[in-house]
Design a protein around this motif. Structure first.
Motif, PDB file in Angstrom:
ATOM      1  N   UNK A  17       0.678  -1.162   0.186  1.00  0.00           N
ATOM      2  CA  UNK A  17       0.066   0.034  -0.159  1.00  0.00           C
ATOM      3  C   UNK A  17       0.748   1.362   0.026  1.00  0.00           C
ATOM      4  N   UNK A  18       1.897   1.397   0.803  1.00  0.00           N
ATOM      5  CA  UNK A  18       2.697   2.519   0.800  1.00  0.00           C
ATOM      6  C   UNK A  18       3.582   2.849  -0.431  1.00  0.00           C
ATOM      7  N   UNK A  19       3.877   1.526  -1.154  1.00  0.00           N
ATOM      8  CA  UNK A  19       4.614   1.600  -2.352  1.00  0.00           C
ATOM      9  C   UNK A  19       3.822   2.258  -3.336  1.00  0.00           C
ATOM     10  N   UNK A  20       2.405   1.857  -3.438  1.00  0.00           N
ATOM     11  CA  UNK A  20       1.329   2.361  -4.504  1.00  0.00           C
ATOM     12  C   UNK A  20       1.017   3.627  -4.179  1.00  0.00           C
ATOM     13  N   UNK A  21       1.162   4.181  -2.786  1.00  0.00           N
ATOM     14  CA  UNK A  21       1.163   5.805  -2.434  1.00  0.00           C
ATOM     15  C   UNK A  21       2.480   6.333  -2.595  1.00  0.00           C
ATOM     16  N   UNK A  22       3.434   6.004  -3.424  1.00  0.00           N
ATOM     17  CA  UNK A  22       4.668   6.678  -3.646  1.00  0.00           C
ATOM     18  C   UNK A  22       5.872   6.453  -2.872  1.00  0.00           C
ATOM     19  N   UNK A  23       5.875   5.484  -1.773  1.00  0.00           N
ATOM     20  CA  UNK A  23       7.058   5.293  -1.245  1.00  0.00           C
ATOM     21  C   UNK A  23       7.815   4.491  -2.098  1.00  0.00           C
ATOM     22  N   UNK A  24       9.169   4.400  -1.837  1.00  0.00           N
ATOM     23  CA  UNK A  24      10.170   3.651  -2.520  1.00  0.00           C
ATOM     24  C   UNK A  24      10.927   2.695  -1.963  1.00  0.00           C
ATOM     25  N   UNK A  25      11.618   1.866  -2.464  1.00  0.00           N
ATOM     26  CA  UNK A  25      12.103   0.558  -1.829  1.00  0.00           C
ATOM     27  C   UNK A  25      13.586   0.602  -2.167  1.00  0.00           C
ATOM     28  N   UNK A  26      14.611   0.259  -1.188  1.00  0.00           N
ATOM     29  CA  UNK A  26      15.829   0.584  -1.638  1.00  0.00           C
ATOM     30  C   UNK A  26      16.712  -0.670  -0.694  1.00  0.00           C
ATOM     31  N   UNK A  27      17.784  -1.038  -1.330  1.00  0.00           N
ATOM     32  CA  UNK A  27      18.752  -1.960  -0.442  1.00  0.00           C
ATOM     33  C   UNK A  27      19.841  -1.265  -0.085  1.00  0.00           C
ATOM     34  N   UNK A  28      20.088  -1.475   1.516  1.00  0.00           N
ATOM     35  CA  UNK A  28      21.307  -1.083   2.167  1.00  0.00           C
ATOM     36  C   UNK A  28      22.444  -2.106   2.125  1.00  0.00           C
ATOM     37  N   UNK A  29      23.412  -1.977   1.460  1.00  0.00           N
ATOM     38  CA  UNK A  29      24.455  -3.251   1.169  1.00  0.00           C
ATOM     39  C   UNK A  29      25.556  -2.747   2.098  1.00  0.00           C
ATOM     40  N   UNK A  30      25.463  -2.364   3.077  1.00  0.00           N
ATOM     41  CA  UNK A  30      26.584  -2.024   3.981  1.00  0.00           C
ATOM     42  C   UNK A  30      27.556  -1.126   3.415  1.00  0.00           C
ATOM     43  N   UNK A  31      27.395  -0.483   2.307  1.00  0.00           N
ATOM     44  CA  UNK A  31      28.422   0.458   1.658  1.00  0.00           C
ATOM     45  C   UNK A  31      28.065   1.751   1.404  1.00  0.00           C
ATOM     46  N   UNK A  32      28.869   2.886   1.416  1.00  0.00           N
ATOM     47  CA  UNK A  32      28.545   4.331   1.141  1.00  0.00           C
ATOM     48  C   UNK A  32      27.403   4.680   0.209  1.00  0.00           C
ATOM     49  N   UNK A  33      27.759   3.928  -0.921  1.00  0.00           N
ATOM     50  CA  UNK A  33      26.929   4.239  -2.127  1.00  0.00           C
ATOM     51  C   UNK A  33      25.607   4.057  -1.886  1.00  0.00           C
ATOM     52  N   UNK A  34      25.141   2.833  -1.421  1.00  0.00           N
ATOM     53  CA  UNK A  34      23.914   2.465  -1.374  1.00  0.00           C
ATOM     54  C   UNK A  34      23.181   3.280   0.029  1.00  0.00           C
ATOM     55  N   UNK A  35      23.853   3.684   0.934  1.00  0.00           N
ATOM     56  CA  UNK A  35      23.476   4.603   1.930  1.00  0.00           C
ATOM     57  C   UNK A  35      23.028   5.923   1.479  1.00  0.00           C
ATOM     58  N   UNK A  36      23.898   6.463   0.628  1.00  0.00           N
ATOM     59  CA  UNK A  36      23.730   7.668   0.015  1.00  0.00           C
ATOM     60  C   UNK A  36      22.744   7.779  -0.952  1.00  0.00           C
ATOM     61  N   UNK A  37      22.543   6.687  -1.566  1.00  0.00           N
ATOM     62  CA  UNK A  37      21.352   6.402  -2.483  1.00  0.00           C
ATOM     63  C   UNK A  37      20.038   6.698  -2.159  1.00  0.00           C
ATOM     64  N   UNK A  38      19.871   6.437  -0.858  1.00  0.00           N
ATOM     65  CA  UNK A  38      18.525   6.607  -0.187  1.00  0.00           C
ATOM     66  C   UNK A  38      18.381   7.683   0.232  1.00  0.00           C
ATOM     67  N   UNK A  39      19.571   8.397   0.855  1.00  0.00           N
ATOM     68  CA  UNK A  39      19.391   9.937   1.209  1.00  0.00           C
ATOM     69  C   UNK A  39      19.011  10.732   0.265  1.00  0.00           C
ATOM     70  N   UNK A  40      19.589  10.577  -0.866  1.00  0.00           N
ATOM     71  CA  UNK A  40      19.452  11.375  -2.232  1.00  0.00           C
ATOM     72  C   UNK A  40      18.139  11.235  -2.456  1.00  0.00           C
ATOM     73  N   UNK A  41      17.605  10.036  -2.468  1.00  0.00           N
ATOM     74  CA  UNK A  41      16.276   9.824  -2.914  1.00  0.00           C
ATOM     75  C   UNK A  41      15.320  10.643  -1.918  1.00  0.00           C
ATOM     76  N   UNK A  42      15.534  10.845  -0.623  1.00  0.00           N
ATOM     77  CA  UNK A  42      14.614  11.535   0.011  1.00  0.00           C
ATOM     78  C   UNK A  42      14.883  12.936  -0.309  1.00  0.00           C
ATOM     79  N   UNK A  43      16.124  13.618  -0.637  1.00  0.00           N
ATOM     80  CA  UNK A  43      16.337  15.027  -0.682  1.00  0.00           C
ATOM     81  C   UNK A  43      15.747  15.429  -1.989  1.00  0.00           C
ATOM     82  N   UNK A  44      15.577  14.631  -3.078  1.00  0.00           N
ATOM     83  CA  UNK A  44      14.956  14.977  -4.234  1.00  0.00           C
ATOM     84  C   UNK A  44      13.354  15.191  -4.189  1.00  0.00           C
TER      85      UNK A  44
END
Length: 304
Positions: free
Chosen positions: A190-217
């Motif tokens: 339901x949350x995804x249908x209302x606009x939430x997005x799903x990400x994987x955190x792979x214990x690395x800097x890039x995947x963590x920042x992908x999530x933050x950048x997705x929020x900031x956008x």
């Protein structure tokens, strides 16, 4: 009259955080806040530390929580539109915390969010983390997710990141299956249908920042979490918020279950003493979430 009540609450909250939270002490209207939520042991502190590239919050091991209090940290802003602004990442305790009862956790989270909103700090979005290595959805996970929904409300779902953690701890086929179940056969759908997005955190800097950048956008889409509106704009007491009422219902279910163990031998060696301790702990949490009628009358009259 209700305004006088909120002013009193705000002063108590401000006094509480003034000596322990330099970020709230130096709050700025240009601040961008991103709370990180999820159950104890899911990897919230690991996620925050990976963002920084150094240890800024304490990481627990096993099911014991090290984040007994909220831990806000200033994240260096990326070059571009957010340069010169502070990005505040807030590591929050889970509602199954091993050192605090759930009502106290709710009070700490709610008070910090209310003070940050009162000081005009902007919520950019929320990151909610889930342990993909878990073979099934446990009761504590369900409770945490329910509280997360009540704290946020539905209006900000397009700025919610649903992140999965602890990839690689089990076989990849099982992890992919659980990810699909979360996407298609759980409350996440339901949350995804209302606009939430799903990400994987792979214990690395890039995947963590992908999530933050997705929020900031999506920063311009968010005004506040629902509990911030309830506490500041609607001037509710914490027990009267959606999150407070939801937690009270969950605790009443738990109390009923624990009381059913009285007088019966328990699998795993649980003792009568342990049962009584559990009952007392849940009862204390419930007492905080119940407002006596006398106090409700005083609140109504504006003199509480």
């Amino acid at each position: 009259m209700k305004h006088r009540l909120f002013v009193g609450k705000a002063k108590r909250w401000e006094k509480e955080f003034r000596h322990v939270d330099p970020i709230l002490r130096d709050a700025r209207s240009t601040d961008i806040v991103i709370p990180v939520m999820g159950p104890t042991g899911v990897g919230k502190s690991t996620f925050v530390n990976t963002l920084y590239g150094s240890t800024v919050t304490t990481v627990g091991h096993g099911v014991s929580s090290c984040t007994a209090a909220l831990q806000p940290c200033v994240l260096p802003a990326p070059v571009g539109a957010f340069e010169g602004r502070r990005i505040i990442i807030v590591d929050t305790p889970g509602f199954d915390d091993t050192y605090l009862d759930d009502s106290e956790i709710l009070r700490r989270i709610a008070a910090w969010l209310a003070m940050s909103y009162k000081k005009e700090m902007k919520i950019a979005g929320v990151i909610y983390l889930h342990d993909i290595s878990q073979p099934r959805i446990l009761g504590t996970v369900t409770k945490n997710f329910g509280m997360f929904r009540k704290l946020c409300g539905d209006e900000i779902l397009s700025s919610v990141i649903l992140g999965t953690t602890k990839w690689g701890q089990t076989d990849h086929k099982s992890e992919k299956r659980r990810e699909h179940q979360l996407r298609e056969k759980s409350d996440w759908k339901e949350m995804l249908e209302k606009g939430a997005t799903m990400h994987r955190f792979l214990d690395d800097h890039d995947s963590a920042w992908d999530m933050v950048n997705s929020v900031l956008q999506r920063t311009q889409e968010v005004n506040a979490l629902y509990i911030q509106h309830e506490l500041v704009d609607m001037e509710k007491l914490i027990p009267d918020t959606d999150a407070g009422r939801h937690l009270r219902g969950e605790l009443e279910k738990i109390l009923k279950t624990v009381r059913s163990r009285e007088g019966h031998p328990q699998r795993g060696g649980a003792t009568e003493q342990k049962t009584m301790e559990d009952i007392q702990k849940v009862h204390q949490s419930l007492q905080y979430l119940k407002i006596p009628m006398s106090r409700r009358i005083l609140i109504y009259l504006g003199i509480a």
